[in-house]
Design a protein around this motif. Sequence first.
Motif, PDB file in Angstrom:
ATOM      1  N   GLY A   1       0.841  -1.185   0.000  1.00 52.14           N
ATOM      2  CA  GLY A   1       0.000   0.000   0.000  1.00 52.14           C
ATOM      3  C   GLY A   1       0.881   1.242   0.000  1.00 52.14           C
ATOM      4  N   HIS A   2       0.421   2.265   0.657  1.00 48.08           N
ATOM      5  CA  HIS A   2       1.127   3.544   0.675  1.00 48.08           C
ATOM      6  C   HIS A   2       2.377   3.455   1.544  1.00 48.08           C
ATOM      7  CE1 HIS A   2       1.781   7.827   0.901  1.00 48.08           C
ATOM      8  NE2 HIS A   2       0.877   7.972  -0.044  1.00 48.08           N
ATOM      9  N   MET A   3       3.474   4.023   1.062  1.00 44.94           N
ATOM     10  CA  MET A   3       4.759   3.937   1.773  1.00 44.94           C
ATOM     11  C   MET A   3       4.719   4.568   3.171  1.00 44.94           C
ATOM     12  SD  MET A   3       7.212   2.323   0.449  1.00 44.94           S
ATOM     13  CE  MET A   3       8.166   1.893  -0.963  1.00 44.94           C
ATOM     14  N   LEU A   4       3.860   5.543   3.373  1.00 49.81           N
ATOM     15  CA  LEU A   4       3.792   6.169   4.699  1.00 49.81           C
ATOM     16  C   LEU A   4       3.437   5.149   5.775  1.00 49.81           C
ATOM     17  CD1 LEU A   4       4.073   8.834   6.252  1.00 49.81           C
ATOM     18  CD2 LEU A   4       1.607   9.126   5.985  1.00 49.81           C
ATOM     19  N   LEU A   5       2.690   4.100   5.412  1.00 49.96           N
ATOM     20  CA  LEU A   5       2.369   3.047   6.380  1.00 49.96           C
ATOM     21  C   LEU A   5       3.636   2.445   6.980  1.00 49.96           C
ATOM     22  CD1 LEU A   5      -0.434   1.174   4.422  1.00 49.96           C
ATOM     23  CD2 LEU A   5      -0.727   2.613   6.448  1.00 49.96           C
ATOM     24  N   GLY A   6       4.698   2.389   6.195  1.00 43.92           N
ATOM     25  CA  GLY A   6       5.952   1.791   6.636  1.00 43.92           C
ATOM     26  C   GLY A   6       6.650   2.551   7.748  1.00 43.92           C
ATOM     27  N   THR A   7       6.188   3.743   8.059  1.00 41.01           N
ATOM     28  CA  THR A   7       6.779   4.507   9.170  1.00 41.01           C
ATOM     29  C   THR A   7       6.156   4.118  10.513  1.00 41.01           C
ATOM     30  OG1 THR A   7       5.196   6.339   8.954  1.00 41.01           O
ATOM     31  CG2 THR A   7       7.241   6.486   7.669  1.00 41.01           C
ATOM     32  N   ARG A   8       5.080   3.339  10.481  1.00 38.84           N
ATOM     33  CA  ARG A   8       4.371   2.971  11.711  1.00 38.84           C
ATOM     34  C   ARG A   8       4.959   1.713  12.339  1.00 38.84           C
ATOM     35  NH1 ARG A   8      -1.986   3.511  10.817  1.00 38.84           N
ATOM     36  NH2 ARG A   8      -1.772   1.887  12.373  1.00 38.84           N
ATOM     37  N   ALA A   9       5.131   1.736  13.645  1.00 39.12           N
ATOM     38  CA  ALA A   9       5.685   0.581  14.365  1.00 39.12           C
ATOM     39  C   ALA A   9       4.782  -0.646  14.237  1.00 39.12           C
ATOM     40  CB  ALA A   9       5.903   0.939  15.838  1.00 39.12           C
ATOM     41  N   ASP A  10       3.455  -0.452  14.277  1.00 39.45           N
ATOM     42  CA  ASP A  10       2.552  -1.607  14.158  1.00 39.45           C
ATOM     43  C   ASP A  10       2.652  -2.240  12.774  1.00 39.45           C
ATOM     44  OD1 ASP A  10       1.257   0.620  13.005  1.00 39.45           O
ATOM     45  OD2 ASP A  10      -0.736  -0.115  13.531  1.00 39.45           O
TER      46      ASP A  10
ATOM     47  N   GLN B   1       5.329  -2.208  10.877  1.00 38.42           N
ATOM     48  CA  GLN B   1       6.623  -2.881  10.829  1.00 38.42           C
ATOM     49  C   GLN B   1       6.591  -4.223  11.557  1.00 38.42           C
ATOM     50  OE1 GLN B   1       9.642  -0.092  12.130  1.00 38.42           O
ATOM     51  NE2 GLN B   1       9.065   1.396  10.572  1.00 38.42           N
ATOM     52  N   SER B   2       5.919  -4.288  12.708  1.00 40.02           N
ATOM     53  CA  SER B   2       5.848  -5.561  13.433  1.00 40.02           C
ATOM     54  C   SER B   2       4.958  -6.565  12.702  1.00 40.02           C
ATOM     55  CB  SER B   2       5.369  -5.352  14.871  1.00 40.02           C
ATOM     56  OG  SER B   2       4.047  -4.877  14.907  1.00 40.02           O
ATOM     57  N   GLN B   3       3.880  -6.097  12.082  1.00 37.22           N
ATOM     58  CA  GLN B   3       3.020  -6.989  11.303  1.00 37.22           C
ATOM     59  C   GLN B   3       3.737  -7.478  10.044  1.00 37.22           C
ATOM     60  OE1 GLN B   3      -0.551  -4.678  10.772  1.00 37.22           O
ATOM     61  NE2 GLN B   3      -0.996  -4.719  12.954  1.00 37.22           N
ATOM     62  N   LEU B   4       4.559  -6.620   9.454  1.00 36.60           N
ATOM     63  CA  LEU B   4       5.354  -7.030   8.297  1.00 36.60           C
ATOM     64  C   LEU B   4       6.349  -8.114   8.703  1.00 36.60           C
ATOM     65  CD1 LEU B   4       6.198  -6.691   5.332  1.00 36.60           C
ATOM     66  CD2 LEU B   4       7.765  -4.884   6.104  1.00 36.60           C
ATOM     67  N   ALA B   5       6.994  -7.951   9.846  1.00 41.48           N
ATOM     68  CA  ALA B   5       7.947  -8.964  10.328  1.00 41.48           C
ATOM     69  C   ALA B   5       7.245 -10.300  10.538  1.00 41.48           C
ATOM     70  CB  ALA B   5       8.604  -8.488  11.626  1.00 41.48           C
ATOM     71  N   LEU B   6       6.063 -10.277  11.128  1.00 42.34           N
ATOM     72  CA  LEU B   6       5.292 -11.505  11.335  1.00 42.34           C
ATOM     73  C   LEU B   6       4.945 -12.153   9.992  1.00 42.34           C
ATOM     74  CD1 LEU B   6       3.707 -13.386  13.261  1.00 42.34           C
ATOM     75  CD2 LEU B   6       1.760 -11.842  12.955  1.00 42.34           C
ATOM     76  N   ALA B   7       4.494 -11.346   9.039  1.00 42.09           N
ATOM     77  CA  ALA B   7       4.125 -11.866   7.720  1.00 42.09           C
ATOM     78  C   ALA B   7       5.335 -12.456   7.000  1.00 42.09           C
ATOM     79  CB  ALA B   7       3.486 -10.764   6.874  1.00 42.09           C
ATOM     80  N   VAL B   8       6.480 -11.802   7.101  1.00 43.94           N
ATOM     81  CA  VAL B   8       7.703 -12.320   6.466  1.00 43.94           C
ATOM     82  C   VAL B   8       8.080 -13.662   7.080  1.00 43.94           C
ATOM     83  CG1 VAL B   8      10.189 -11.951   6.204  1.00 43.94           C
ATOM     84  CG2 VAL B   8       8.606 -10.085   5.750  1.00 43.94           C
ATOM     85  N   ASN B   9       8.008 -13.758   8.393  1.00 45.46           N
ATOM     86  CA  ASN B   9       8.370 -15.005   9.077  1.00 45.46           C
ATOM     87  C   ASN B   9       7.406 -16.140   8.745  1.00 45.46           C
ATOM     88  OD1 ASN B   9      10.638 -13.905  10.303  1.00 45.46           O
ATOM     89  ND2 ASN B   9       9.486 -13.251  12.098  1.00 45.46           N
ATOM     90  N   GLU B  10       6.116 -15.836   8.622  1.00 44.35           N
ATOM     91  CA  GLU B  10       5.130 -16.883   8.382  1.00 44.35           C
ATOM     92  C   GLU B  10       4.966 -17.238   6.905  1.00 44.35           C
ATOM     93  OE1 GLU B  10       1.436 -16.236  10.383  1.00 44.35           O
ATOM     94  OE2 GLU B  10       2.383 -16.234  12.351  1.00 44.35           O
ATOM     95  N   LEU B  11       5.118 -16.248   6.013  1.00 44.26           N
ATOM     96  CA  LEU B  11       4.890 -16.493   4.592  1.00 44.26           C
ATOM     97  C   LEU B  11       6.177 -16.619   3.791  1.00 44.26           C
ATOM     98  CD1 LEU B  11       1.915 -14.035   4.011  1.00 44.26           C
ATOM     99  CD2 LEU B  11       1.820 -16.499   4.405  1.00 44.26           C
ATOM    100  N   GLY B  12       7.249 -16.002   4.267  1.00 44.87           N
ATOM    101  CA  GLY B  12       8.543 -16.150   3.631  1.00 44.87           C
ATOM    102  C   GLY B  12       8.731 -15.426   2.314  1.00 44.87           C
ATOM    103  N   PHE B  13       8.053 -14.294   2.098  1.00 46.45           N
ATOM    104  CA  PHE B  13       8.268 -13.586   0.835  1.00 46.45           C
ATOM    105  C   PHE B  13       9.574 -12.795   0.878  1.00 46.45           C
ATOM    106  CE2 PHE B  13       5.187 -11.289   3.434  1.00 46.45           C
ATOM    107  CZ  PHE B  13       5.772 -10.049   3.576  1.00 46.45           C
ATOM    108  N   GLY B  14      10.063 -12.414  -0.319  1.00 49.27           N
ATOM    109  CA  GLY B  14      11.384 -11.809  -0.406  1.00 49.27           C
ATOM    110  C   GLY B  14      11.419 -10.366  -0.841  1.00 49.27           C
ATOM    111  N   ALA B  15      10.272  -9.793  -1.247  1.00 53.16           N
ATOM    112  CA  ALA B  15      10.263  -8.404  -1.701  1.00 53.16           C
ATOM    113  C   ALA B  15       8.934  -7.763  -1.325  1.00 53.16           C
ATOM    114  CB  ALA B  15      10.471  -8.332  -3.213  1.00 53.16           C
TER     115      ALA B  15
END
Length: 130
Positions: free
Chosen positions: A45-54, A56-70
């Motif tokens: 979505g919008h890049m401004l979302l990436g400045t939010r701590a929540d 970032q933590s949800q992205l980390a969870l998604a990366v760990n569970e789904l394993g995407f690379g980009a």
Amino acid sequence: PNPCHNEMLVHTALLAVSPNTKASVDLLAAAEPFAKNWQRCVGSGHMLLGTRADWQSQLALAVNELGFGAIRGHGLLDDDMGVLPAKGRLEFYNVDQVFDAVHALRLRPVVELSFTPAALVACGKAGEQP
């Protein structure tokens, strides 16, 4: 007994999506690997979302569970990112926050350069140059 060899099995299923669209599926064809496209790249979505701590933590969870690379996002240069708060003045604090979070997760950023900052827009303003 294997139901795939049953004489009563319908060999081809027809699916009607709409009156003018049809798809056929060969139920007896050899299975093929399922393409897991989400493991390649997801949209944020919008890049401004990436400045939010929540986010970032949800992205980390998604990366760990789904394993995407980009990860792909838009609005990197939008006014709310604060890259160009005024003509001649560049600030990349928010961009750095987003890319630091993405880099920390070992993700590749897929950057969409869209949304021109208002300070660079001269459309309809006679005599003004960005």
